[in-house]
Design a protein around this motif. Structure first.
Motif, PDB file in Angstrom:
ATOM      1  N   ASN A 206       0.865  -1.188   0.000  1.00 38.12           N
ATOM      2  CA  ASN A 206       0.000   0.000   0.000  1.00 38.12           C
ATOM      3  C   ASN A 206       0.898   1.233   0.000  1.00 38.12           C
ATOM      4  O   ASN A 206       0.480   2.327  -0.321  1.00 38.12           O
ATOM      5  N   LEU A 207       2.173   1.055   0.392  1.00 36.49           N
ATOM      6  CA  LEU A 207       3.201   2.094   0.283  1.00 36.49           C
ATOM      7  C   LEU A 207       2.749   3.399   0.942  1.00 36.49           C
ATOM      8  O   LEU A 207       2.934   4.480   0.387  1.00 36.49           O
ATOM      9  N   GLY A 208       2.188   3.283   2.133  1.00 38.47           N
ATOM     10  CA  GLY A 208       1.787   4.485   2.867  1.00 38.47           C
ATOM     11  C   GLY A 208       0.694   5.280   2.165  1.00 38.47           C
ATOM     12  O   GLY A 208       0.556   6.476   2.377  1.00 38.47           O
ATOM     13  N   GLY A 209      -0.065   4.619   1.324  1.00 43.09           N
ATOM     14  CA  GLY A 209      -1.184   5.295   0.666  1.00 43.09           C
ATOM     15  C   GLY A 209      -0.928   5.607  -0.799  1.00 43.09           C
ATOM     16  O   GLY A 209      -1.847   5.981  -1.533  1.00 43.09           O
ATOM     17  N   LEU A 210       0.319   5.460  -1.251  1.00 37.83           N
ATOM     18  CA  LEU A 210       0.639   5.779  -2.648  1.00 37.83           C
ATOM     19  C   LEU A 210      -0.165   4.916  -3.614  1.00 37.83           C
ATOM     20  O   LEU A 210      -0.616   5.388  -4.660  1.00 37.83           O
ATOM     21  N   THR A 211      -0.358   3.646  -3.266  1.00 37.89           N
ATOM     22  CA  THR A 211      -1.083   2.757  -4.164  1.00 37.89           C
ATOM     23  C   THR A 211      -2.524   3.215  -4.338  1.00 37.89           C
ATOM     24  O   THR A 211      -3.032   3.300  -5.460  1.00 37.89           O
ATOM     25  N   ALA A 212      -3.179   3.559  -3.233  1.00 40.24           N
ATOM     26  CA  ALA A 212      -4.559   4.050  -3.333  1.00 40.24           C
ATOM     27  C   ALA A 212      -4.587   5.355  -4.129  1.00 40.24           C
ATOM     28  O   ALA A 212      -5.451   5.559  -4.983  1.00 40.24           O
ATOM     29  N   LEU A 213      -3.634   6.219  -3.868  1.00 42.46           N
ATOM     30  CA  LEU A 213      -3.564   7.499  -4.593  1.00 42.46           C
ATOM     31  C   LEU A 213      -3.453   7.273  -6.100  1.00 42.46           C
ATOM     32  O   LEU A 213      -4.196   7.848  -6.900  1.00 42.46           O
ATOM     33  N   PHE A 214      -2.487   6.455  -6.490  1.00 39.58           N
ATOM     34  CA  PHE A 214      -2.252   6.234  -7.915  1.00 39.58           C
ATOM     35  C   PHE A 214      -3.467   5.562  -8.555  1.00 39.58           C
ATOM     36  O   PHE A 214      -3.844   5.872  -9.683  1.00 39.58           O
ATOM     37  N   ALA A 215      -4.075   4.620  -7.848  1.00 37.65           N
ATOM     38  CA  ALA A 215      -5.255   3.951  -8.386  1.00 37.65           C
ATOM     39  C   ALA A 215      -6.355   4.978  -8.648  1.00 37.65           C
ATOM     40  O   ALA A 215      -7.001   4.957  -9.698  1.00 37.65           O
ATOM     41  N   MET A 216      -6.538   5.894  -7.724  1.00 40.95           N
ATOM     42  CA  MET A 216      -7.603   6.888  -7.887  1.00 40.95           C
ATOM     43  C   MET A 216      -7.301   7.832  -9.049  1.00 40.95           C
ATOM     44  O   MET A 216      -8.201   8.229  -9.786  1.00 40.95           O
ATOM     45  N   LEU A 217      -6.044   8.191  -9.227  1.00 40.61           N
ATOM     46  CA  LEU A 217      -5.659   9.059 -10.340  1.00 40.61           C
ATOM     47  C   LEU A 217      -5.834   8.342 -11.681  1.00 40.61           C
ATOM     48  O   LEU A 217      -5.971   8.979 -12.720  1.00 40.61           O
ATOM     49  N   ASN A 218      -5.791   7.028 -11.658  1.00 38.80           N
ATOM     50  CA  ASN A 218      -5.971   6.224 -12.868  1.00 38.80           C
ATOM     51  C   ASN A 218      -7.409   5.779 -13.040  1.00 38.80           C
ATOM     52  O   ASN A 218      -7.680   4.906 -13.868  1.00 38.80           O
ATOM     53  N   SER A 219      -8.310   6.348 -12.282  1.00 41.50           N
ATOM     54  CA  SER A 219      -9.698   5.884 -12.310  1.00 41.50           C
ATOM     55  C   SER A 219     -10.249   5.857 -13.733  1.00 41.50           C
ATOM     56  O   SER A 219     -10.065   6.778 -14.517  1.00 41.50           O
ATOM     57  N   CYS A 220     -10.961   4.775 -14.062  1.00 36.32           N
ATOM     58  CA  CYS A 220     -11.594   4.696 -15.369  1.00 36.32           C
ATOM     59  C   CYS A 220     -12.897   5.501 -15.389  1.00 36.32           C
ATOM     60  O   CYS A 220     -13.516   5.632 -16.439  1.00 36.32           O
ATOM     61  N   SER A 221     -13.318   6.055 -14.261  1.00 36.97           N
ATOM     62  CA  SER A 221     -14.435   7.006 -14.247  1.00 36.97           C
ATOM     63  C   SER A 221     -13.850   8.409 -14.362  1.00 36.97           C
ATOM     64  O   SER A 221     -12.843   8.725 -13.727  1.00 36.97           O
ATOM     65  N   SER A 222     -14.483   9.258 -15.167  1.00 35.72           N
ATOM     66  CA  SER A 222     -13.881  10.563 -15.457  1.00 35.72           C
ATOM     67  C   SER A 222     -14.284  11.654 -14.470  1.00 35.72           C
ATOM     68  O   SER A 222     -13.648  12.699 -14.425  1.00 35.72           O
ATOM     69  N   ASN A 223     -15.339  11.445 -13.707  1.00 34.33           N
ATOM     70  CA  ASN A 223     -15.771  12.485 -12.782  1.00 34.33           C
ATOM     71  C   ASN A 223     -15.122  12.342 -11.403  1.00 34.33           C
ATOM     72  O   ASN A 223     -15.779  12.386 -10.369  1.00 34.33           O
ATOM     73  N   VAL A 224     -13.805  12.176 -11.415  1.00 33.49           N
ATOM     74  CA  VAL A 224     -13.041  11.984 -10.186  1.00 33.49           C
ATOM     75  C   VAL A 224     -11.835  12.905 -10.195  1.00 33.49           C
ATOM     76  O   VAL A 224     -11.112  12.974 -11.186  1.00 33.49           O
ATOM     77  N   ALA A 225     -11.622  13.650  -9.096  1.00 34.36           N
ATOM     78  CA  ALA A 225     -10.352  14.351  -8.897  1.00 34.36           C
ATOM     79  C   ALA A 225      -9.876  13.990  -7.502  1.00 34.36           C
ATOM     80  O   ALA A 225     -10.664  13.573  -6.652  1.00 34.36           O
ATOM     81  N   VAL A 226      -8.587  14.157  -7.265  1.00 39.37           N
ATOM     82  CA  VAL A 226      -7.968  13.528  -6.106  1.00 39.37           C
ATOM     83  C   VAL A 226      -7.238  14.558  -5.259  1.00 39.37           C
ATOM     84  O   VAL A 226      -6.737  15.560  -5.772  1.00 39.37           O
ATOM     85  N   VAL A 227      -7.195  14.312  -3.937  1.00 41.65           N
ATOM     86  CA  VAL A 227      -6.375  15.146  -3.047  1.00 41.65           C
ATOM     87  C   VAL A 227      -5.288  14.277  -2.417  1.00 41.65           C
ATOM     88  O   VAL A 227      -5.245  13.069  -2.644  1.00 41.65           O
ATOM     89  N   ASN A 228      -4.435  14.886  -1.636  1.00 34.27           N
ATOM     90  CA  ASN A 228      -3.290  14.194  -1.043  1.00 34.27           C
ATOM     91  C   ASN A 228      -3.734  13.065  -0.095  1.00 34.27           C
ATOM     92  O   ASN A 228      -4.861  13.053   0.399  1.00 34.27           O
TER      93      ASN A 228
END
Lengths: 249, 249, 249, 249, 249, 249, 249, 249
Positions: E210-232
């Protein structure tokens, strides 16, 4: 099993001083001994010239002592690395011959003195005062494996005249171990001065982009000197072991 | 400058066969020679027992030839590494004695045969067919530095019986080079079988999380066998050089 | 909800032993139950053959107990993973049938013995003594899911004869779990010996470039043996779960 | 060597149809055959139930053909993975029975049809159109190893109703392979629906922080569903192989 | 400076209730106030509609109190984030109106109730029980900025029926915040169900890769849904702030 | 050795106030002094204009004091960086002139006041309150090396008017040091306003993808302003040193 | 299916202009349509207000055209992103209404003009000339979704007066998109000036430690301004989509 | 706008040689000029002493020419960096005074000779022949900004005598630029020899764990010499610019 101990045992059988039953008992675990939490590789000192070394980290004091108990009848010298003061005290209370080296965090248990086997002196050079614990681990290992070992500490590349002044000692060594953290530049400079193999040891000393030693490691692997090979970060033990191995080629 | 060539030159002066003026001309660049784009370290073969090796990547064919021109009067054997076919053809058109090895991407320019200097045979083992180019680079380097070199290719750990069948050749080697990509497990297994120094060479062979060879590199640095030291990814040359250095300790 | 418990309940209704009102009450949370800080998935044991497992890290002892309270009326066996001694003591004071396994940091709460469901024995092999806690977590999980499980601990690749001596036990297993830290080479070697699926578990044991287990993980994913799939670092639970799932295909 | 071929050969000897000399000749390389650039592991199909698979990347068309030549007399089915069109054309010109699958970049060389050996259907689900080549590699491999294989392509989690509509096919599968790039979320969702083992395959499809597939890989290893194990990025072959292995437990 | 407070002050001047000297004193730091260790941006609530928020980490309790002292005369509501219990106790002893929320590690100091300004309800969904603290931080922030906020906790993708059962609440929201650790798949699934903006918040919950949350972060930035933006990672505050900003567009 | 001290000593010899024997004694370690755990580079203040600075991390209080003892007779000003309160107390008990700065974690030991040598004022700007300790380290270093130093703290880019209001002080500086954590944007903005060299110092302040300061570091190295050079994360000392060096060009 | 088209169809049935059989035919794929290599989500425009967008990378021109063929009868506007010139030419030869935008590498196929639906103007600001292609992708997407969109290109933070001069346009926007590579500082500065949501888009523009855009991405996620959320590197499309979604909250 | 050109223009107005209308026309873009794809910062040479430099990568030849056209009437010297041969040929066809430097991939367009402004000579040292292009970029930049620049190429640390022989040139420099790839050790060694500021430039020269220059970069940031600051990988331009800035402090 220590080769000399094995030879003595076989001679004792031949001479009738030891019964075959007794000997069988002693030799039954020659390949390895299974004590649930460890498969002790007693065969290693015959196969590789030095017994298994106990990696202390992640083992309890009880487990370390349990392994030592099985090894002590088969080997002449045993090392325990990465063991803290508390565990070491416990071990020493049960094995009085065990000597603990605080800075190197290492136990050396030597029954009879190890004879010198290396072709020449091994030289250990470290870049900074903070690198000394790793350098000491290399020192104790190379000594335990039968080598004359010299040391030069705290001669970083930012004041290169300190290094050049030790030229003579550098030229005499048959194998060199160079320990450095931060930018890890020292092995390149030292290796450029000699026609001998240099074992480079990166340390985790530094901060920021030293990245726990990765920067020093990568720098050493990229050395523009070709007579350099590298071991893991803070792996003084491995460097001492490899140097000893090289020194009896 | 090659030590033998230097001795011959000095003898010629002593014998009056060469004038001091001529000799001075020849020796003026003994420390190094500056040709704008390179400071050629002619002193290296005296200091380190082997001349500077030309790293071909990032140098033009013209630059490589220019450096060779200066070295060829001073050295007996010269290596150019990481040079592609096209540049190599250009170089060979000007130095007919240069031999190009396609798989290792390396030029060997040898004026007179190099005598064997190593204490015993060096053995190079590679894990897969795709690792052979790196293994060949190690092979050519170790040969050029005066060693008998044996090879065993394509004996990965997924079929370990292939390795065990070569036990005899493994036991005879004084130094071993083990080349592997992917999970980089072979050096640990080989090193566990011998009491000799093992130089591990990670290759960039693989895909996905082989990470261009980083995985194999890190695995080798974490080897549970202690008689292993590591060189840079795909650095067959460095491994051959280091092995040669060890083999004459 | 445990399938057997559900069947019994339905039979009780049919037999008039339980009123429909009572039954409705019991079944109303069949899909899931919302207790503010958790949506307990009571449907999971019907859908997936095993109830939700409580991940102890980041949950308070109170939260864990609260979840257990809701599950205990619906399930026959419940696991809590990654729970420390202190929280475990609190939980055990409220659920006396809960057994805490210190090395695996795991609670097993089993109401009636789980029958064996696996096709054959699962074998768990670990590379070093320090890998045992992770191996134990896998062991307890696979047992809880109705399997016969065997173990071989501390048989790293640097002394491969220790592994080869267990050939028989290896050949009998229907599924294998191989646990290793450092260079993570053991799964490749084991998988090369069998025609069975191997679940590889990297551990965070090691230092320097073991990178908290990433090196072992990547090495396992790059395995040159094809019958290997991998779970997260230190995820003994997941390996045991997956092996159990495979063992009833 | 294919087990059936071996049995036939032994029967032929017993029946006198084949001389012992001929048979010896055929069997002499049973362990492995050394052809300089490869140690072909002929023993693998006996030991592991499927012959060595040729990894095409980094091998020349000549080397691939050379290995095929040695294997074709010993095996019934041979796979070459990661081979491009040009090399494949060369290989097919020499082995007319070889079939090249463009999207999967794979050669299947099947002499006689492989009988079905799996316990039930394997289902391969892929998240996007761009993931199909990897899914196809898994498909061809699982087929070649004697399985019925179904596929559902392009059912990503952003329109989850597309997945739910295939519920029946999902419930029938004994083993599932789920292929996804980008955020790699599909295996978690699928695994949450079944009580069967799921092999997750991350692909390098995506851009930016998909990091060449690392993000999908890490997401899958962190799956909150426990019946998931993972193979290397783009490793459709490995997934198909592992699924086949599981399907005959 | 809070816009309402400013208006009141100006009205008081106009009405002669406050002397211009007094007012000047009060307004002199309108742009910012320099108290050596901080440049307090009093202009922010005018410019951005919400006063500066105090990031508690790395500031002493004294510094936090010092900043509060200067702000309290200018603002109606003040937030302190990432403040531990001990510092919070100190602050509360000096500002009795300050309320400390233990799970969110946050102080809310509200002088008069904040009126609702958002266009519709904001919905916060979290994947696991361990993600609740981050979700709470988002909740408190969005409330403090004048929004109706609903929450659904612990509805991970491994039991997707739990999520689908809340469809109505999901459809009513004008903005959604989705909090998840581990593989970070929940935002993709939720976003696929709605035509509303989704703010994804990765958390550091998990272990291994999970790398301290990096994996979740990267997954969210790669979301196949387009109505998503991400914070830290773990930035519940930022998500609440951004959602509030969107909710009054 | 401090140049002024050296001149005085030589004058004393010339004047007969100091015997040559005494002087020799004093000068014998002019190049460096070896005290086992350190090679003190006494020559540095002659060669580089400032004495060796003691890096406190990883050295014991005893070792630090031992080095100070040797330096104090040769230098006028000595710095110890990264030293915690406890070690500092020990050092100060033996060197009463040593002043410990808690926030900068630094000892300054100054025998006589250092004269101003810089060409103009150095200006240190920091982005947030939490960055102040690093800024203070830079401040103390630049002061100790003979510079007038100004500071502006807590003027991050999210309220850029705070920065623009200090335009005059910014324009007067000959060299600027800009300290920032989080996104590290401040150096680019400041450097865009001046025609002076800017030394950027990334700090480890932040969380999540600040990655311990790597993000700020990389952002600064990618600055779209060209008059920026960067030092290591949290390296206030290095920034102060470099600025001082520049300020006397 | 486009909502207006659906309404028209239903009205035609009601009015008897379309037979129920015809209508059924047309509506049968309302949920999704399976064309082997794609599950086209026709339901998306009803569910999410905008049809599925075709990600061109990794799809052949044939596949793209095949998907378009199925969508064109159901939707009013269709986008294809990340499509190169060659594939675009093929598509345009079959769909003459398709317009290809070279710099944005995007096809817009619009049947009837899309009416403005956003609450106010969206403003797109880019830091450098090289970031324009990504900004254009955002521009085209936001336009296609019914928004008035303004742009300001090449206003990096190293000359901040260029940005400040556009204050009026900045203040009028309801949503802002800020596109930047290198150190990614622009979103922080812009967001500090407004009380509106800012979508930050990192680009891969730069070299060295821009790390393919990771540095800009991480800097943006660490923004000291709170009204910022981030999308994937080079994901102009996602930014435009998200901004449009926000603009109709 | 070049300060001298501006002065001349103002003098011409004063002298009546230029009408105010003409002058207004010329000065209207003094702050910046917007040409759609670029905001040209004409104010920069007044503010920062040197005009905006055109970063050629990612810009078309047309765009570069367009920007040049606007600048050429305002500036005396213009640089274009990272421009390939083809684009450069196009530019030179339109601006005959433009000189293209192939190795540095840079255009220098100088209208009248730039006078020397630096306090002393700048010295550029590079470690290897392959680092020369980066060193040349630094050289051309520093020259263009009015400095005397000396160079020493190919003096890596593996033959340190080559460096020591240039001691005199090293001592004379007021600022030094040190360019190195691979292990990046040269700046530490050089900086240890001087009391001058050293700008270190890592290059991407090397392979394996040089990681595209990251290793050299990190090593330089960890330098044990304090008078070192670092610029981005391969950023010769930035180093030259920064050195020039320092050289006129």
């Amino acid at each position: 099993m220590d080769k000399n101990l094995l030879l003595k045992l076989l001679e004792s059988i031949a001479a009738g001083r030891v019964s075959t039953a007794e000997a069988a008992d002693r030799l039954q675990h020659l390949a390895y001994e299974d004590i649930t939490y460890a498969h002790i590789d007693h065969h290693r000192s015959l196969r590789k010239g030095f017994p298994e070394v106990i990696f202390g980290e992640g083992k309890s004091a009880d487990q370390i002592s349990g392994i030592l108990e099985k090894m002590i009848y088969q080997e002449n010298i045993i090392l325990v690395t990465r063991i803290d003061q508390q565990k070491a005290d416990f071990v020493r209370s049960r094995f009085p011959k065990a000597v603990y080296h605080t800075d190197a965090r290492m136990i050396v248990l030597e029954l009879t003195p190890v004879p010198i086997q290396g072709r020449g002196p091994i030289l250990i050079i470290s870049a900074g005062t903070s690198d000394i614990p790793v350098a000491k681990e290399a020192y104790l290992t190379a000594c335990a494996m039968g080598n004359t070992v010299h040391t030069i500490f705290d001669v970083g590349v930012s004041g290169i005249h300190r290094l050049l002044n030790h030229k003579k000692m550098i030229d005499q060594a048959t194998v060199l171990i160079v320990v450095a953290g931060m930018e890890g530049a020292l092995p390149s400079v030292v290796a450029g001065m000699v026609d001998r193999p240099v074992i480079a040891v990166p340390t985790s000393v530094g901060y920021g982009v030293n990245l726990g030693g990765l920067t020093a490691l990568f720098a050493m692997l990229n050395s523009c000197s070709s007579n350099v090979a590298v071991v893991n970060i803070d792996n003084g033990f491995g460097a001492g072991y490899m140097a000893a191995m090289i020194n009896r080629v």
